[in-house]
Design a protein around this motif. Sequence first.
Motif, PDB file in Angstrom:
ATOM      1  N   SER A   6      -1.569  -1.834  -4.165  1.00  0.00           N
ATOM      2  CA  SER A   6      -2.918  -1.692  -4.357  1.00  0.00           C
ATOM      3  C   SER A   6      -3.408  -2.737  -5.114  1.00  0.00           C
ATOM      4  N   TRP A  29     -13.675  -8.419   3.949  1.00  0.00           N
ATOM      5  CA  TRP A  29     -14.277  -7.272   3.386  1.00  0.00           C
ATOM      6  C   TRP A  29     -15.298  -6.503   4.243  1.00  0.00           C
ATOM      7  N   SER A  86      -5.068  -3.195   4.505  1.00  0.00           N
ATOM      8  CA  SER A  86      -6.261  -2.546   4.719  1.00  0.00           C
ATOM      9  C   SER A  86      -7.291  -2.481   3.476  1.00  0.00           C
ATOM     10  N   ARG A  87      -8.295  -1.911   3.703  1.00  0.00           N
ATOM     11  CA  ARG A  87      -9.110  -1.904   2.421  1.00  0.00           C
ATOM     12  C   ARG A  87     -10.062  -0.350   2.475  1.00  0.00           C
ATOM     13  N   ASP A  88     -10.536  -0.092   1.211  1.00  0.00           N
ATOM     14  CA  ASP A  88     -11.192   0.961   1.051  1.00  0.00           C
ATOM     15  C   ASP A  88     -12.585   0.294   0.473  1.00  0.00           C
ATOM     16  N   ASN A  89     -13.390   0.037   1.167  1.00  0.00           N
ATOM     17  CA  ASN A  89     -14.813  -0.431   0.547  1.00  0.00           C
ATOM     18  C   ASN A  89     -15.359   0.412  -0.333  1.00  0.00           C
ATOM     19  N   ASN A 118     -13.522  -0.481  -3.451  1.00  0.00           N
ATOM     20  CA  ASN A 118     -13.263  -1.804  -3.548  1.00  0.00           C
ATOM     21  C   ASN A 118     -11.751  -2.039  -3.779  1.00  0.00           C
ATOM     22  N   THR A 119     -11.099  -1.590  -2.884  1.00  0.00           N
ATOM     23  CA  THR A 119      -9.445  -1.648  -3.120  1.00  0.00           C
ATOM     24  C   THR A 119      -9.017  -2.064  -1.989  1.00  0.00           C
ATOM     25  N   ALA A 120      -7.835  -3.262  -2.039  1.00  0.00           N
ATOM     26  CA  ALA A 120      -7.092  -3.301  -0.656  1.00  0.00           C
ATOM     27  C   ALA A 120      -5.670  -2.638  -0.959  1.00  0.00           C
ATOM     28  N   TYR A 121      -5.028  -2.605   0.120  1.00  0.00           N
ATOM     29  CA  TYR A 121      -3.707  -1.906   0.257  1.00  0.00           C
ATOM     30  C   TYR A 121      -2.762  -2.873   0.748  1.00  0.00           C
ATOM     31  N   CYS A 167      -2.176 -10.323  -5.645  1.00  0.00           N
ATOM     32  CA  CYS A 167      -3.650 -10.219  -4.605  1.00  0.00           C
ATOM     33  C   CYS A 167      -4.246 -11.390  -5.058  1.00  0.00           C
TER      34      CYS A 167
END
Length: 122
Positions: free
Chosen positions: A21, A50, A68-71, A74-77, A93
């Motif tokens: 993450s 994004w 993937s990302r969770d806007n 504000n986190t990328a995985y 990252c």
Amino acid sequence: QVHLVESGGGLVQAGGSLRLSCAASFSIYAMSWFRQAPGQERDFVAAITWGGGRTVYADSVKGRFTISRDNAKNTAYLQMNSLRPEDTAVYYCAAQSYYRGSYSDHLNYNYWGQGTRVTVSS
């Protein structure tokens, strides 16, 4: 100032999985993962934009890794499956706060995480 905080590295056996993450403190344009093995150059792994969620992968990880990302967070995985000993490296990252050029070129990133170590045993 954009800060990137990574988590999720560790030791896993070949064939196993890990998820990395990377949380950003501000909105960014794109985020990528690079990795660097001892004595090697920093290599591109995967990138995601994004806004549109466009993804790009290095050939060596296609079909095994998913970015993937969770806007909202504000986190990328980086989901890493079917891990191999050659995936062993420190994973970083990196973020572009605006479009700066090719996602696979580490010189185009203006923010970096602290790195997290991934070790895959055979």
